[in-house]
Design a protein around this motif. Structure first.
Motif, PDB file in Angstrom:
ATOM      1  N   ALA A   1       5.857   2.643   9.069  1.00 19.72           N
ATOM      2  CA  ALA A   1       4.458   2.995   9.316  1.00 19.72           C
ATOM      3  C   ALA A   1       3.986   4.070   8.344  1.00 19.72           C
ATOM      4  CB  ALA A   1       4.281   3.465  10.756  1.00 19.72           C
ATOM      5  N   LEU A   2       4.866   4.974   8.005  1.00 19.57           N
ATOM      6  CA  LEU A   2       4.528   6.011   7.026  1.00 19.57           C
ATOM      7  C   LEU A   2       4.597   5.483   5.598  1.00 19.57           C
ATOM      8  CD1 LEU A   2       6.548   8.938   8.651  1.00 19.57           C
ATOM      9  CD2 LEU A   2       4.056   8.673   8.656  1.00 19.57           C
ATOM     10  N   ALA A   3       5.548   4.577   5.333  1.00 18.93           N
ATOM     11  CA  ALA A   3       5.796   4.109   3.967  1.00 18.93           C
ATOM     12  C   ALA A   3       4.656   3.274   3.415  1.00 18.93           C
ATOM     13  CB  ALA A   3       7.095   3.307   3.922  1.00 18.93           C
ATOM     14  N   ILE A   4       3.890   2.606   4.273  1.00 23.45           N
ATOM     15  CA  ILE A   4       2.823   1.756   3.746  1.00 23.45           C
ATOM     16  C   ILE A   4       1.731   2.569   3.064  1.00 23.45           C
ATOM     17  CG2 ILE A   4       3.241  -0.106   5.392  1.00 23.45           C
ATOM     18  CD1 ILE A   4       0.851   0.929   6.995  1.00 23.45           C
ATOM     19  N   GLY A   5       1.683   3.873   3.325  1.00 27.11           N
ATOM     20  CA  GLY A   5       0.711   4.717   2.645  1.00 27.11           C
ATOM     21  C   GLY A   5       1.113   5.091   1.235  1.00 27.11           C
ATOM     22  N   LEU A   6       2.344   4.782   0.838  1.00 27.09           N
ATOM     23  CA  LEU A   6       2.800   5.145  -0.506  1.00 27.09           C
ATOM     24  C   LEU A   6       1.973   4.482  -1.597  1.00 27.09           C
ATOM     25  CD1 LEU A   6       6.693   4.994  -0.090  1.00 27.09           C
ATOM     26  CD2 LEU A   6       5.276   7.043  -0.392  1.00 27.09           C
ATOM     27  N   LYS A   7       1.474   3.265  -1.323  1.00 27.22           N
ATOM     28  CA  LYS A   7       0.735   2.567  -2.374  1.00 27.22           C
ATOM     29  C   LYS A   7      -0.547   3.304  -2.745  1.00 27.22           C
ATOM     30  CE  LYS A   7      -1.593  -0.672   0.834  1.00 27.22           C
ATOM     31  NZ  LYS A   7      -1.724  -2.099   1.207  1.00 27.22           N
ATOM     32  N   TYR A   8      -1.134   4.030  -1.802  1.00 22.18           N
ATOM     33  CA  TYR A   8      -2.333   4.798  -2.122  1.00 22.18           C
ATOM     34  C   TYR A   8      -1.985   6.031  -2.947  1.00 22.18           C
ATOM     35  CZ  TYR A   8      -4.711   1.833   1.250  1.00 22.18           C
ATOM     36  OH  TYR A   8      -5.222   0.754   1.908  1.00 22.18           O
ATOM     37  N   ARG A   9      -0.842   6.610  -2.665  1.00 22.03           N
ATOM     38  CA  ARG A   9      -0.436   7.805  -3.409  1.00 22.03           C
ATOM     39  C   ARG A   9       0.076   7.461  -4.802  1.00 22.03           C
ATOM     40  NH1 ARG A   9       1.388   8.647   1.894  1.00 22.03           N
ATOM     41  NH2 ARG A   9       0.438  10.432   2.929  1.00 22.03           N
ATOM     42  N   LEU A  10       0.774   6.326  -4.913  1.00 23.00           N
ATOM     43  CA  LEU A  10       1.378   5.955  -6.189  1.00 23.00           C
ATOM     44  C   LEU A  10       0.515   5.001  -7.008  1.00 23.00           C
ATOM     45  CD1 LEU A  10       5.093   5.504  -5.008  1.00 23.00           C
ATOM     46  CD2 LEU A  10       3.988   7.531  -5.997  1.00 23.00           C
ATOM     47  N   GLY A  11      -0.480   4.396  -6.377  1.00 20.53           N
ATOM     48  CA  GLY A  11      -1.453   3.610  -7.123  1.00 20.53           C
ATOM     49  C   GLY A  11      -1.122   2.156  -7.361  1.00 20.53           C
ATOM     50  N   TYR A  12      -0.123   1.590  -6.676  1.00 13.34           N
ATOM     51  CA  TYR A  12       0.159   0.161  -6.828  1.00 13.34           C
ATOM     52  C   TYR A  12      -0.451  -0.579  -5.641  1.00 13.34           C
ATOM     53  CZ  TYR A  12       3.898   0.896  -3.373  1.00 13.34           C
ATOM     54  OH  TYR A  12       4.599   1.208  -2.235  1.00 13.34           O
ATOM     55  N   ASP A  13      -1.012  -1.738  -5.896  1.00 11.38           N
ATOM     56  CA  ASP A  13      -1.728  -2.484  -4.858  1.00 11.38           C
ATOM     57  C   ASP A  13      -0.835  -3.592  -4.295  1.00 11.38           C
ATOM     58  OD1 ASP A  13      -3.526  -3.640  -3.164  1.00 11.38           O
ATOM     59  OD2 ASP A  13      -4.819  -4.477  -4.732  1.00 11.38           O
ATOM     60  N   ASP A  14      -0.027  -3.235  -3.329  1.00  8.28           N
ATOM     61  CA  ASP A  14       0.790  -4.183  -2.572  1.00  8.28           C
ATOM     62  C   ASP A  14      -0.067  -4.619  -1.393  1.00  8.28           C
ATOM     63  OD1 ASP A  14       2.688  -5.508  -1.057  1.00  8.28           O
ATOM     64  OD2 ASP A  14       3.726  -3.688  -0.429  1.00  8.28           O
ATOM     65  N   SER A  15      -0.758  -5.743  -1.544  1.00 10.65           N
ATOM     66  CA  SER A  15      -1.850  -6.106  -0.637  1.00 10.65           C
ATOM     67  C   SER A  15      -1.469  -6.059   0.830  1.00 10.65           C
ATOM     68  CB  SER A  15      -2.370  -7.512  -0.974  1.00 10.65           C
ATOM     69  OG  SER A  15      -2.723  -7.619  -2.328  1.00 10.65           O
ATOM     70  N   LEU A  16      -0.345  -6.660   1.192  1.00 15.02           N
ATOM     71  CA  LEU A  16       0.020  -6.800   2.605  1.00 15.02           C
ATOM     72  C   LEU A  16       1.289  -6.036   2.946  1.00 15.02           C
ATOM     73  CD1 LEU A  16      -0.820 -10.586   3.088  1.00 15.02           C
ATOM     74  CD2 LEU A  16      -2.327  -8.595   3.218  1.00 15.02           C
ATOM     75  N   ASP A  17       1.596  -5.009   2.151  1.00 12.94           N
ATOM     76  CA  ASP A  17       2.663  -4.049   2.462  1.00 12.94           C
ATOM     77  C   ASP A  17       4.047  -4.671   2.536  1.00 12.94           C
ATOM     78  OD1 ASP A  17       0.863  -1.784   2.688  1.00 12.94           O
ATOM     79  OD2 ASP A  17       0.155  -2.731   4.517  1.00 12.94           O
ATOM     80  N   VAL A  18       4.334  -5.559   1.600  1.00 13.00           N
ATOM     81  CA  VAL A  18       5.675  -6.135   1.521  1.00 13.00           C
ATOM     82  C   VAL A  18       6.689  -5.052   1.150  1.00 13.00           C
ATOM     83  CG1 VAL A  18       7.094  -7.946   0.476  1.00 13.00           C
ATOM     84  CG2 VAL A  18       4.637  -8.314   0.799  1.00 13.00           C
ATOM     85  N   VAL A  19       6.290  -4.151   0.256  1.00 11.54           N
ATOM     86  CA  VAL A  19       7.175  -3.070  -0.162  1.00 11.54           C
ATOM     87  C   VAL A  19       7.424  -2.112   1.006  1.00 11.54           C
ATOM     88  CG1 VAL A  19       7.469  -1.107  -1.730  1.00 11.54           C
ATOM     89  CG2 VAL A  19       6.433  -3.232  -2.561  1.00 11.54           C
TER      90      VAL A  19
END
Length: 445
Positions: free
Chosen positions: A305-323
């Motif tokens: 739940a916390l990790a899905i926010g990483l894409k906003y901080r790091l700038g990569y667009d993982d659309s559906l939070d596979v990462v």
């Protein structure tokens, strides 16, 4: 042959097959209405491409006699499944052809998982090319590393993670989830951000679809995990119980984070927690006690739940939070075996049960090796496709919707026919609504 074991594995194979259409609904509900069919088609396309390749040479690369120092099975040994179809070859107490069918479903859904990272902007044809190449160059070898065990009686030699490293991965935390998550990150970087992202985060258009997909995934995952026992026995029972309780605990962990961080618990969060828990318990199902499964599930739900926010901080667009769900959840489940493994459950003890650090370092090395291999090869494949046939849709096609431009269809007929006529130009103005009401946004900032 034990007919009961064979029946259970065949049933489990059918359950795992259902997971890919379930994933199509899960992903399809999370995208915009003008992209839902493209999202579903990427899952269906994976079933078609990977299923065919698995029979032709994929099974042989994954489970053929090792020809590369634990890295690769002989691609010609079972070419076209020769030598397996008469039922005389056995894998434990089941015919090998049953095992072939079961493992085929793992290959299919692993490829389909990747597609969530590039939702709303990927062309369908290049996706099919990537799916076939990635399955051949990444998944089939990784499955050999992780799932292919030596057999001294027959002289069979398998993969290095299973036999030399001796890391534990019961049902695919490395070969499936870390593998797919690393590939998803590579594709998200190569294709780049969606138009107007992150200002427009792309809210889910159909939350009931998301919940339906999550429910089908959970149902099918009992076959995915418990079926990996390859027998109708106590191990399968333990894994089924652990799959139930770890997933429930992950929902609670995810919702607790949402409640503390955002002030409310969401339906989207509950559905995402289901997947996070399922991912984490996949490698650990036969190694931890039910109490350990609860601890693992809570941790996975909260951290993902916390990790899905990483894409906003790091700038990569993982659309559906596979990462954020599959890569992170797979790492948690794989590495935590080194801490939570119970000798009573799986015969090996982790650090918390007096086993020391030996298992922990093996789990960590196995997880990082698959992550690095998948990311590098996936990045090179995506760059090659981008440079040759192109991978991303044109900006105007993204605006109109890839359902219309790639498939000449729209999912919903709110103001006209849902399907374009056979003579209508794919680039023509839509005859019906291609985007639906905005419903909810994942709390991920």
């Amino acid at each position: 042959m034990d007919s009961g074991d064979a029946a259970w594995v065949l049933t489990s194979a059918a359950l795992v097959m259902l997971m890919t259409p379930g994933l199509a609904f899960f992903y399809g509900g999370m995208v915009r209405a003008k992209s839902v069919l493209n999202m579903i088609m990427m899952s269906l396309g994976s079933m078609a491409v990977v299923g065919v390749l698995w029979v032709l040479y994929g099974y042989s690369i994954a489970f053929g006699q090792d020809v590369g120092g634990g890295l690769l099975g002989d691609p010609t040994e079972f070419l076209g499944l020769r030598g397996l179809i008469d039922g005389s070859a056995m894998s434990g107490s089941i015919p090998t052809i049953v095992f072939v069918a079961f493992q085929a479903m793992f290959a299919i859904i692993t490829v389909a998982l990747i597609s969530g990272a590039i939702a709303d902007r990927a062309r369908f044809g290049p996706w099919l090319v990537f799916a076939g190449l990635w399955a051949t160059l990444v998944y089939f070898p990784a499955a050999h590393w992780v799932f292919s065990f030596d057999d001294e009686e027959t002289g069979y030699v398998g993969g290095w993670i299973a036999n030399s490293l001796e890391a534990i991965d019961f049902a695919g935390g490395t070969a499936v989830h870390i593998n797919a998550g690393a590939a998803a990150l590579a594709l998200a970087l190569v294709l780049g951000r969606r138009r107007n992202w992150p200002q427009d985060p792309g809210r889910p258009h159909n939350l009931p679809f998301v919940v339906l997909g999550a429910a089908l995934l959970w149902f099918g995952w009992f076959g995915f995990n418990a079926g990996s026992a390859l027998a109708a026995d106590a191990t399968a029972g333990l894994v089924m119980v652990n799959t139930l309780v770890a997933t429930g605990a992950a929902i609670l962990g995810w919702l607790l984070v949402e409640r503390i961080r955002d002030g409310h618990a969401t339906t989207l969060g509950a559905a995402s927690g289901i997947v996070a828990g399922l991912v984490a318990i996949t490698p650990a199902g036969a190694s931890v006690s039910p109490v350990g499964a609860v601890a693992l599930g809570v941790l996975a739900g909260a951290v993902c739940a916390l990790a899905i926010g990483l894409k906003y901080r790091l700038g990569y667009d993982d659309s559906l939070d596979v990462v954020g769900v599959h890569l992170v959840g797979g790492m948690i489940g794989t590495v935590m075996i080194g801490l939570l493994a119970s000798e009573e459950a799986g015969g090996v003890a982790g650090l918390f049960y007096g086993g020391g650090l030996d298992l922990l370092w093996r789990q960590t090395v196995g997880a990082l090796a698959v992550l690095a291999f998948s990311f590098v090869v996936s990045l090179l494949l995506a760059l090659a496709i981008k440079a040759t046939i192109g991978f991303r849709a044109k900006p105007e096609d993204e605006d109109l919707g890839v359902d219309r431009t790639e498939h000449a269809e729209s999912a919903y007929a709110l103001a006209g026919p849902a399907t374009a006529s056979r003579t209508e130009s794919p680039g023509a103005a839509p005859s019906g609504s291609t985007d639906g009401p905005v419903i909810a946004e994942r709390s991920s900032r």
